[in-house]
Write an enzyme that holds these catalytic residues in place. Sequence first.
Site, PDB file in Angstrom:
ATOM      1  N   GLU A  11     -21.694  -9.568  32.815  1.00 11.50           N
ATOM      2  CA  GLU A  11     -23.366 -10.405  33.890  1.00 11.50           C
ATOM      3  C   GLU A  11     -24.190  -8.851  33.646  1.00 11.50           C
ATOM      4  OE1 GLU A  11     -20.826  -8.860  35.169  1.00 11.50           O
ATOM      5  OE2 GLU A  11     -21.375  -7.869  36.629  1.00 11.50           O
TER       6      GLU A  11
ATOM      7  N   HIS B 148     -17.956  -5.802  32.671  1.00 14.06           N
ATOM      8  CA  HIS B 148     -19.089  -6.710  33.797  1.00 14.06           C
ATOM      9  C   HIS B 148     -19.406  -7.068  32.837  1.00 14.06           C
ATOM     10  CE1 HIS B 148     -17.844  -5.803  37.284  1.00 14.06           C
ATOM     11  NE2 HIS B 148     -16.967  -4.738  37.502  1.00 14.06           N
TER      12      HIS B 148
ATOM     13  N   CYS C 121     -13.116  -8.612  36.856  1.00 16.68           N
ATOM     14  CA  CYS C 121     -13.237  -7.208  37.486  1.00 16.68           C
ATOM     15  C   CYS C 121     -12.662  -7.301  38.420  1.00 16.68           C
ATOM     16  CB  CYS C 121     -14.745  -6.566  37.942  1.00 16.68           C
ATOM     17  SG  CYS C 121     -14.140  -4.956  38.627  1.00 16.68           S
TER      18      CYS C 121
END
Length: 245
Positions: free
Chosen positions: A220, A218, A115
């Site tokens: 994660e 993202h 990001c």
Amino acid sequence: MKKPIIGISANILKDQSGSFAGYQRAYVNEDYVISVLKNGGVPFIIPINQNSEVIQQQIEQIDGLILTGGYDVDPHNYHEEPLNKLEATMPIRDEFEFALIKLAVKKKIPILGICRGIQIINTFYGGTLYQDLSYRQKITYRHYQGDNPTQVTHTVKVEPHSKLAAIFHKSKFLVNSFHHQIIKQVAPNFTVAAKAGDGVIEGIEANNYPYLIGIQWHPEMLHTSEPEMNQQIFGSLIKQAKTRK
Ligand SMILES: [Mn+2]
């Protein structure tokens, strides 16, 4: 064999309310920590600071580096004045992460930017950003989705023969999206490795470096809803970090 140590660049959170309103905390979102743990690395949070000796020693501890999400990049770093839709910036974090990149690259440490991470890499190497995606003169998807971080909302297409194609084994998939800034000009010596269906750049990689990759979404946050994608990208970073042990 010891697990590789994966540095995670920290952010600063200012308490908005409560008994410590205005109090600053050094932190990362736990999803980064979980993703490193799940994929065989040792998470190591690297707090923002302005001491070059300290940053040098921080880098000496790690085998891989994750540049995390957060504030907008200060547009002065790509020679623009702030436009109306720019959001909060933190120049000391820009400087800190520029130093991390510079020192990590000297040591051939693999780097994954997520990001803001893709944006700071692109800026450091001489690329530019749209300060807000509305400044792009084309029909653009909604890249700041609602508040469910585990949901995937827009398509990403990966360039064949790119490093990202080898990492994901797929040319097209859905990702989550929480960004209002996007890459305008890609930095010299970087290749666009992934784009959203609207043409917005979602992945870049360095041409002359083993592992220097930025992605705009993202993964994660997707360790439970898209575990395979999470494993592929964090697994690839950690595998590369192991080659340095
Ligand atoms: Mn997006």
